[in-house]
Design a protein around this motif. Structure first.
Motif, PDB file in Angstrom:
ATOM      1  N   THR A   1      61.188  90.111  85.626  1.00 42.50           N
ATOM      2  CA  THR A   1      61.531  88.784  85.423  1.00 42.50           C
ATOM      3  C   THR A   1      62.549  89.000  84.120  1.00 42.50           C
ATOM      4  O   THR A   1      62.472  89.678  83.321  1.00 42.50           O
ATOM      5  N   ASP A   2      63.517  87.859  84.282  1.00 40.22           N
ATOM      6  CA  ASP A   2      64.553  87.906  83.300  1.00 40.22           C
ATOM      7  C   ASP A   2      64.588  86.228  83.110  1.00 40.22           C
ATOM      8  O   ASP A   2      65.562  85.827  83.669  1.00 40.22           O
ATOM      9  N   LEU A   3      63.759  85.918  82.004  1.00 39.01           N
ATOM     10  CA  LEU A   3      63.894  84.553  81.744  1.00 39.01           C
ATOM     11  C   LEU A   3      64.989  84.079  80.896  1.00 39.01           C
ATOM     12  O   LEU A   3      65.408  82.941  80.966  1.00 39.01           O
ATOM     13  N   SER A   4      65.712  85.218  80.336  1.00 35.88           N
ATOM     14  CA  SER A   4      66.857  84.745  79.834  1.00 35.88           C
ATOM     15  C   SER A   4      68.062  83.962  80.395  1.00 35.88           C
ATOM     16  O   SER A   4      68.800  83.193  80.011  1.00 35.88           O
ATOM     17  N   LEU A   5      67.967  84.389  81.763  1.00 30.85           N
ATOM     18  CA  LEU A   5      69.235  83.588  82.632  1.00 30.85           C
ATOM     19  C   LEU A   5      68.548  82.080  82.570  1.00 30.85           C
ATOM     20  O   LEU A   5      69.621  81.320  82.667  1.00 30.85           O
ATOM     21  N   TRP A   6      67.278  81.697  82.929  1.00 31.98           N
ATOM     22  CA  TRP A   6      67.059  80.260  82.765  1.00 31.98           C
ATOM     23  C   TRP A   6      67.367  79.682  81.327  1.00 31.98           C
ATOM     24  O   TRP A   6      67.810  78.555  81.326  1.00 31.98           O
ATOM     25  N   GLU A   7      67.025  80.394  80.340  1.00 30.16           N
ATOM     26  CA  GLU A   7      67.193  79.998  79.000  1.00 30.16           C
ATOM     27  C   GLU A   7      68.793  79.576  78.858  1.00 30.16           C
ATOM     28  O   GLU A   7      68.913  78.657  78.124  1.00 30.16           O
ATOM     29  N   ARG A   8      69.695  80.458  79.347  1.00 37.07           N
ATOM     30  CA  ARG A   8      70.992  80.370  79.378  1.00 37.07           C
ATOM     31  C   ARG A   8      71.494  78.968  80.268  1.00 37.07           C
ATOM     32  O   ARG A   8      72.049  78.323  79.660  1.00 37.07           O
ATOM     33  N   PHE A   9      70.999  79.041  81.132  1.00 35.48           N
ATOM     34  CA  PHE A   9      71.322  77.812  81.921  1.00 35.48           C
ATOM     35  C   PHE A   9      70.811  76.541  81.568  1.00 35.48           C
ATOM     36  O   PHE A   9      71.807  75.567  81.202  1.00 35.48           O
ATOM     37  N   TYR A  10      69.655  76.298  80.632  1.00 34.66           N
ATOM     38  CA  TYR A  10      69.176  75.182  79.925  1.00 34.66           C
ATOM     39  C   TYR A  10      69.728  74.861  78.726  1.00 34.66           C
ATOM     40  O   TYR A  10      70.113  73.538  78.500  1.00 34.66           O
ATOM     41  N   LEU A  11      70.240  75.751  78.107  1.00 37.18           N
ATOM     42  CA  LEU A  11      70.686  75.580  76.869  1.00 37.18           C
ATOM     43  C   LEU A  11      72.436  75.452  76.841  1.00 37.18           C
ATOM     44  O   LEU A  11      73.018  75.171  75.736  1.00 37.18           O
ATOM     45  N   TYR A  12      72.825  75.384  77.969  1.00 35.54           N
ATOM     46  CA  TYR A  12      74.115  75.578  78.019  1.00 35.54           C
ATOM     47  C   TYR A  12      74.739  74.085  77.664  1.00 35.54           C
ATOM     48  O   TYR A  12      74.372  73.057  78.053  1.00 35.54           O
ATOM     49  N   GLY A  13      75.836  73.909  76.969  1.00 41.07           N
ATOM     50  CA  GLY A  13      76.274  72.903  76.183  1.00 41.07           C
ATOM     51  C   GLY A  13      75.518  72.563  75.028  1.00 41.07           C
ATOM     52  O   GLY A  13      76.039  71.162  74.506  1.00 41.07           O
ATOM     53  N   ILE A  14      74.611  73.077  74.383  1.00 42.39           N
ATOM     54  CA  ILE A  14      74.065  72.584  73.295  1.00 42.39           C
ATOM     55  C   ILE A  14      74.920  72.534  72.068  1.00 42.39           C
ATOM     56  O   ILE A  14      74.881  71.540  71.105  1.00 42.39           O
ATOM     57  N   GLY A  15      75.876  73.341  72.152  1.00 41.15           N
ATOM     58  CA  GLY A  15      76.791  73.377  70.994  1.00 41.15           C
ATOM     59  C   GLY A  15      77.659  71.851  70.921  1.00 41.15           C
ATOM     60  O   GLY A  15      78.488  71.785  69.885  1.00 41.15           O
ATOM     61  N   ASP A  16      77.798  71.191  72.142  1.00 35.54           N
ATOM     62  CA  ASP A  16      78.468  69.930  72.124  1.00 35.54           C
ATOM     63  C   ASP A  16      77.726  68.975  71.789  1.00 35.54           C
ATOM     64  O   ASP A  16      78.272  67.668  71.381  1.00 35.54           O
ATOM     65  N   LEU A  17      76.418  68.876  71.267  1.00 31.59           N
ATOM     66  CA  LEU A  17      75.774  67.863  71.027  1.00 31.59           C
ATOM     67  C   LEU A  17      75.683  67.886  69.524  1.00 31.59           C
ATOM     68  O   LEU A  17      75.768  68.846  68.665  1.00 31.59           O
ATOM     69  N   ASN A  18      75.300  66.592  69.030  1.00 37.97           N
ATOM     70  CA  ASN A  18      75.041  66.222  67.441  1.00 37.97           C
ATOM     71  C   ASN A  18      73.689  66.444  67.046  1.00 37.97           C
ATOM     72  O   ASN A  18      73.371  65.490  66.323  1.00 37.97           O
ATOM     73  N   LEU A  19      72.901  67.413  67.361  1.00 32.78           N
ATOM     74  CA  LEU A  19      71.570  67.717  67.132  1.00 32.78           C
ATOM     75  C   LEU A  19      71.611  67.934  65.745  1.00 32.78           C
ATOM     76  O   LEU A  19      72.212  68.644  65.129  1.00 32.78           O
ATOM     77  N   ILE A  20      70.551  66.932  65.095  1.00 31.75           N
ATOM     78  CA  ILE A  20      70.259  67.414  63.433  1.00 31.75           C
ATOM     79  C   ILE A  20      68.979  68.195  63.593  1.00 31.75           C
ATOM     80  O   ILE A  20      68.707  69.078  62.567  1.00 31.75           O
ATOM     81  N   GLU A  21      68.282  68.006  64.426  1.00 30.96           N
ATOM     82  CA  GLU A  21      66.645  68.544  64.565  1.00 30.96           C
ATOM     83  C   GLU A  21      66.389  68.940  65.968  1.00 30.96           C
ATOM     84  O   GLU A  21      66.526  68.374  66.754  1.00 30.96           O
ATOM     85  N   LEU A  22      65.998  70.249  66.007  1.00 31.16           N
ATOM     86  CA  LEU A  22      65.380  70.468  67.523  1.00 31.16           C
ATOM     87  C   LEU A  22      64.252  71.249  67.516  1.00 31.16           C
ATOM     88  O   LEU A  22      63.806  72.044  66.822  1.00 31.16           O
ATOM     89  N   ASN A  23      62.903  70.884  68.337  1.00 32.70           N
ATOM     90  CA  ASN A  23      61.753  71.762  68.576  1.00 32.70           C
ATOM     91  C   ASN A  23      61.980  72.176  69.819  1.00 32.70           C
ATOM     92  O   ASN A  23      62.324  71.971  70.998  1.00 32.70           O
ATOM     93  N   TYR A  24      62.101  73.674  69.928  1.00 33.88           N
ATOM     94  CA  TYR A  24      62.461  74.215  71.181  1.00 33.88           C
ATOM     95  C   TYR A  24      61.405  75.335  71.553  1.00 33.88           C
ATOM     96  O   TYR A  24      60.813  76.179  70.507  1.00 33.88           O
TER      97      TYR A  24
END
Length: 149
Positions: free
Chosen positions: A36-59
């Motif tokens: 199992t390589d869940l890092s592939l899913w994690e990469r897919f879901y987090l793609y583009g997070i750097g473009d958001l203006n998030l101040i706080e994240l619960n992950y």
């Protein structure tokens, strides 16, 4: 076509997010035992997070049900480090010390917490999860981190 978190870029006022990927099991159920390589899913879901203006994240990172472990992967840490507006990060799970050091690249980061029963891993645990000494080193590095404001 936008996928992952990049699809949320049309909401510029979005500043806080609870992102729960802990129930991502589809790939884990179809993979061969021990592969199992869940890092592939994690990469897919987090793609583009750097473009958001998030101040706080619960992950909550994906959880490997076979070994009952939820931990931040290398791609996950790298993508979270691209979120330059982030000030508070709560990781519900565990993380490798080396991956945590990626988070020091976030210029405005003030508060990082690992939560749940995974923190810190017991000293006799043979995996690479964050332990007490690792946490202390990361906390010291975060406290020395110069915040521009």
């Amino acid at each position: 076509m936008a996928f992952g978190l990049s699809s949320l870029i049309c909401y510029p006022q979005l500043s806080k997010m609870n992102l729960d990927c802990s129930n991502i099991t589809e790939f884990a159920l179809t993979a061969l035992t021990g592969h199992t390589d869940l890092s592939l899913w994690e990469r897919f879901y987090l793609y583009g997070i750097g473009d958001l203006n998030l101040i706080e994240l619960n992950y909550w990172s994906p959880q490997d049900m076979d070994i009952n472990q939820r931990s931040l992967s290398l791609p996950g840490a790298g993508l979270l480090a691209q979120c330059s507006s982030l000030r508070k990060l709560f990781i519900h799970g565990t993380a490798n010390e080396h991956f945590m050091m990626f988070l020091l690249k976030i210029p405005n980061l003030r508060d990082v917490q690992l939560r749940e029963d995974y923190y810190p891993a017991p000293e006799n645990d043979t995996c690479t999860e964050v332990r007490k000494d690792s946490c202390t080193r990361f906390e010291d590095a975060l406290n020395k981190h110069q915040i521009p404001d």
